[in-house]
Design an enzyme around this catalytic site. Structure first.
Site, PDB file in Angstrom:
ATOM      1  N   ALA A 152      57.246  16.660  49.430  1.00 22.27           N
ATOM      2  CA  ALA A 152      57.088  15.742  48.372  1.00 22.27           C
ATOM      3  C   ALA A 152      56.397  14.539  49.410  1.00 22.27           C
ATOM      4  O   ALA A 152      55.102  13.826  48.728  1.00 22.27           O
ATOM      5  CB  ALA A 152      57.803  15.425  48.036  1.00 22.27           C
ATOM      6  N   GLU A 186      48.934  20.984  59.119  1.00 25.38           N
ATOM      7  CA  GLU A 186      49.335  20.688  57.870  1.00 25.38           C
ATOM      8  C   GLU A 186      50.034  22.671  57.162  1.00 25.38           C
ATOM      9  O   GLU A 186      49.348  22.677  57.529  1.00 25.38           O
ATOM     10  CB  GLU A 186      49.187  19.358  56.999  1.00 25.38           C
ATOM     11  CG  GLU A 186      50.120  19.624  55.844  1.00 25.38           C
ATOM     12  CD  GLU A 186      49.628  18.397  54.837  1.00 25.38           C
ATOM     13  OE1 GLU A 186      49.154  17.466  55.889  1.00 25.38           O
ATOM     14  OE2 GLU A 186      49.256  18.634  53.892  1.00 25.38           O
ATOM     15  N   ASN A 236      55.615  20.237  58.285  1.00 27.08           N
ATOM     16  CA  ASN A 236      55.415  20.624  56.587  1.00 27.08           C
ATOM     17  C   ASN A 236      56.537  19.039  56.060  1.00 27.08           C
ATOM     18  O   ASN A 236      57.127  19.338  55.999  1.00 27.08           O
ATOM     19  CB  ASN A 236      56.204  21.833  56.041  1.00 27.08           C
ATOM     20  CG  ASN A 236      55.985  21.907  54.892  1.00 27.08           C
ATOM     21  OD1 ASN A 236      55.980  21.175  53.899  1.00 27.08           O
ATOM     22  ND2 ASN A 236      56.393  23.031  54.478  1.00 27.08           N
ATOM     23  N   TYR A 296      59.906  29.774  46.470  1.00 26.00           N
ATOM     24  CA  TYR A 296      59.888  29.208  48.030  1.00 26.00           C
ATOM     25  C   TYR A 296      60.363  30.942  49.150  1.00 26.00           C
ATOM     26  O   TYR A 296      60.533  30.714  50.162  1.00 26.00           O
ATOM     27  CB  TYR A 296      60.657  28.283  48.290  1.00 26.00           C
ATOM     28  CG  TYR A 296      60.202  26.819  48.148  1.00 26.00           C
ATOM     29  CD1 TYR A 296      58.681  26.369  48.625  1.00 26.00           C
ATOM     30  CD2 TYR A 296      60.512  26.495  47.111  1.00 26.00           C
ATOM     31  CE1 TYR A 296      58.391  25.211  48.182  1.00 26.00           C
ATOM     32  CE2 TYR A 296      59.759  25.437  46.253  1.00 26.00           C
ATOM     33  CZ  TYR A 296      58.667  24.948  47.385  1.00 26.00           C
ATOM     34  OH  TYR A 296      57.874  23.378  46.927  1.00 26.00           O
ATOM     35  N   ARG A 301      49.916  24.368  41.961  1.00 21.02           N
ATOM     36  CA  ARG A 301      51.222  24.219  41.398  1.00 21.02           C
ATOM     37  C   ARG A 301      50.631  22.867  40.239  1.00 21.02           C
ATOM     38  O   ARG A 301      49.619  22.647  40.507  1.00 21.02           O
ATOM     39  CB  ARG A 301      51.990  24.390  41.688  1.00 21.02           C
ATOM     40  CG  ARG A 301      52.649  25.002  42.283  1.00 21.02           C
ATOM     41  CD  ARG A 301      53.365  25.244  44.005  1.00 21.02           C
ATOM     42  NE  ARG A 301      54.985  24.085  43.288  1.00 21.02           N
ATOM     43  CZ  ARG A 301      55.949  24.240  44.106  1.00 21.02           C
ATOM     44  NH1 ARG A 301      55.352  23.849  45.387  1.00 21.02           N
ATOM     45  NH2 ARG A 301      56.785  24.051  43.496  1.00 21.02           N
ATOM     46  N   HIS A 303      51.777  24.174  54.363  1.00 19.93           N
ATOM     47  CA  HIS A 303      52.726  24.499  53.099  1.00 19.93           C
ATOM     48  C   HIS A 303      52.891  25.901  52.652  1.00 19.93           C
ATOM     49  O   HIS A 303      52.264  26.721  52.833  1.00 19.93           O
ATOM     50  CB  HIS A 303      51.844  23.459  51.351  1.00 19.93           C
ATOM     51  CG  HIS A 303      51.936  22.386  52.099  1.00 19.93           C
ATOM     52  ND1 HIS A 303      52.531  21.511  52.042  1.00 19.93           N
ATOM     53  CD2 HIS A 303      50.333  21.498  52.614  1.00 19.93           C
ATOM     54  CE1 HIS A 303      52.510  19.989  52.573  1.00 19.93           C
ATOM     55  NE2 HIS A 303      51.070  20.345  52.469  1.00 19.93           N
ATOM     56  N   PRO A 318      61.769  16.668  53.644  1.00 16.76           N
ATOM     57  CA  PRO A 318      62.129  16.552  52.043  1.00 16.76           C
ATOM     58  C   PRO A 318      62.666  17.534  52.322  1.00 16.76           C
ATOM     59  O   PRO A 318      61.995  18.200  51.136  1.00 16.76           O
ATOM     60  CB  PRO A 318      62.516  15.587  51.940  1.00 16.76           C
ATOM     61  CG  PRO A 318      60.321  15.135  52.235  1.00 16.76           C
ATOM     62  CD  PRO A 318      60.233  15.150  53.116  1.00 16.76           C
ATOM     63  N   ASN A 319      63.866  18.448  51.742  1.00 17.88           N
ATOM     64  CA  ASN A 319      64.626  19.722  51.100  1.00 17.88           C
ATOM     65  C   ASN A 319      64.074  20.612  51.722  1.00 17.88           C
ATOM     66  O   ASN A 319      63.785  22.016  50.993  1.00 17.88           O
ATOM     67  CB  ASN A 319      64.016  19.456  49.326  1.00 17.88           C
ATOM     68  CG  ASN A 319      64.564  18.217  48.895  1.00 17.88           C
ATOM     69  OD1 ASN A 319      65.605  18.125  48.343  1.00 17.88           O
ATOM     70  ND2 ASN A 319      63.117  17.506  48.156  1.00 17.88           N
ATOM     71  N   ARG A 369      66.688  26.631  47.305  1.00 17.32           N
ATOM     72  CA  ARG A 369      65.437  25.773  46.689  1.00 17.32           C
ATOM     73  C   ARG A 369      65.048  26.741  45.554  1.00 17.32           C
ATOM     74  O   ARG A 369      63.407  27.280  46.205  1.00 17.32           O
ATOM     75  CB  ARG A 369      65.710  24.944  47.536  1.00 17.32           C
ATOM     76  CG  ARG A 369      64.062  23.755  46.872  1.00 17.32           C
ATOM     77  CD  ARG A 369      62.872  23.586  47.851  1.00 17.32           C
ATOM     78  NE  ARG A 369      62.687  22.559  46.952  1.00 17.32           N
ATOM     79  CZ  ARG A 369      61.626  22.247  47.921  1.00 17.32           C
ATOM     80  NH1 ARG A 369      61.394  21.807  49.544  1.00 17.32           N
ATOM     81  NH2 ARG A 369      60.451  21.287  47.141  1.00 17.32           N
TER      82      ARG A 369
HETATM   83  C1  DQA Z   1      55.845  22.070  49.523  1.00 18.54           C
HETATM   84  C2  DQA Z   1      55.162  21.879  48.697  1.00 18.54           C
HETATM   85  C3  DQA Z   1      55.609  20.183  48.128  1.00 18.54           C
HETATM   86  O1  DQA Z   1      55.200  20.028  46.759  1.00 18.54           O
HETATM   87  C4  DQA Z   1      57.098  20.244  48.191  1.00 18.54           C
HETATM   88  O2  DQA Z   1      56.932  19.023  47.471  1.00 18.54           O
HETATM   89  C5  DQA Z   1      57.759  20.559  49.210  1.00 18.54           C
HETATM   90  C6  DQA Z   1      57.012  21.844  49.866  1.00 18.54           C
HETATM   91  C7  DQA Z   1      55.631  23.337  50.345  1.00 18.54           C
HETATM   92  O3  DQA Z   1      55.644  23.837  51.536  1.00 18.54           O
HETATM   93  O4  DQA Z   1      54.821  24.125  49.209  1.00 18.54           O
HETATM   94  O5  DQA Z   1      59.203  20.318  49.503  1.00 18.54           O
HETATM   95  O6  DQA Z   1      55.151  21.273  51.287  1.00 18.54           O
END
Ligand code: DQA
Length: 147
Positions: A76, A97, A73, A22, A106, A99, A9-10, A17
């Site tokens: 959240a 995984e 990835n 990012y 954070r 990030h 998501p996102n 964003r």
């Molecule tokens: C994330 C870190 C997560 O905490 C966040 O909710 C994301 C992106 C990252 O790639 O740093 O959506 O996974």
């Protein structure tokens, strides 16, 4: 090697964003780069993004038959989705995984990953590069037999 790169998501909002966190490159930029990177390393990269937990779970299940490994990835969902954790635990291909941001630098809620314990490993805080490193890690893990 066939790799499925899953973004949760996102992550379709990359580029707009929180660019301070990012970066300013988009998901399309990332996916294009990963396809090219895969070619260099004799790997077929397929990319998938969804904002929906169930769709991510379906993609994880299906990947068990169709790919040699997954780079994910979970966004959240990393921090609270036991359903995604169980989906990863239910398959036999290796999962790495990633990030983009350094989640440990954070907010407190980002310090926990419920998915990490069922993955082969995590790459955190190295930006888009983390996805490439994860592909190399999968290649190493899977070995020369499935190039
Ligand atoms: C994330 C870190 C997560 O905490 C966040 O909710 C994301 C992106 C990252 O790639 O740093 O959506 O996974």
């Amino acid at each position: 090697m066939r790799v499925l790169v899953i973004n949760g998501p996102n992550l379709n909002r990359l580029g707009v964003r929180e660019p301070g966190v990012y970066g300013s490159n988009t998901l399309t930029d990332l996916e294009k780069d990963l396809l090219t990177f895969g070619e260099k390393f004799n790997s077929e990269v397929t990319c998938f993004q969804s904002n929906h937990e169930g769709d991510l779970i379906d993609a994880i299940h299906e990947a068990d038959e169709q790919y040699d490994g997954i780079v994910i990835n979970p966004g959240a969902f990393t921090h609270y989705s036991y359903a995604i954790r169980d989906a990863i635990a239910s398959i036999s291909v290796p999962v790495i995984e990633v990030h983009i941001s350094n989640v440990h630098a954070r907010e407190e809620f980002r310090h926990t990953s419920v998915t990490a314990p069922v993955t082969a490993g995590q790459i955190i805080g190295l930006g888009f590069k983390g996805y490439e490193l994860a592909i190399l890690a999968l290649k190493d893990k899977i070995g020369g037999s499935r190039t």
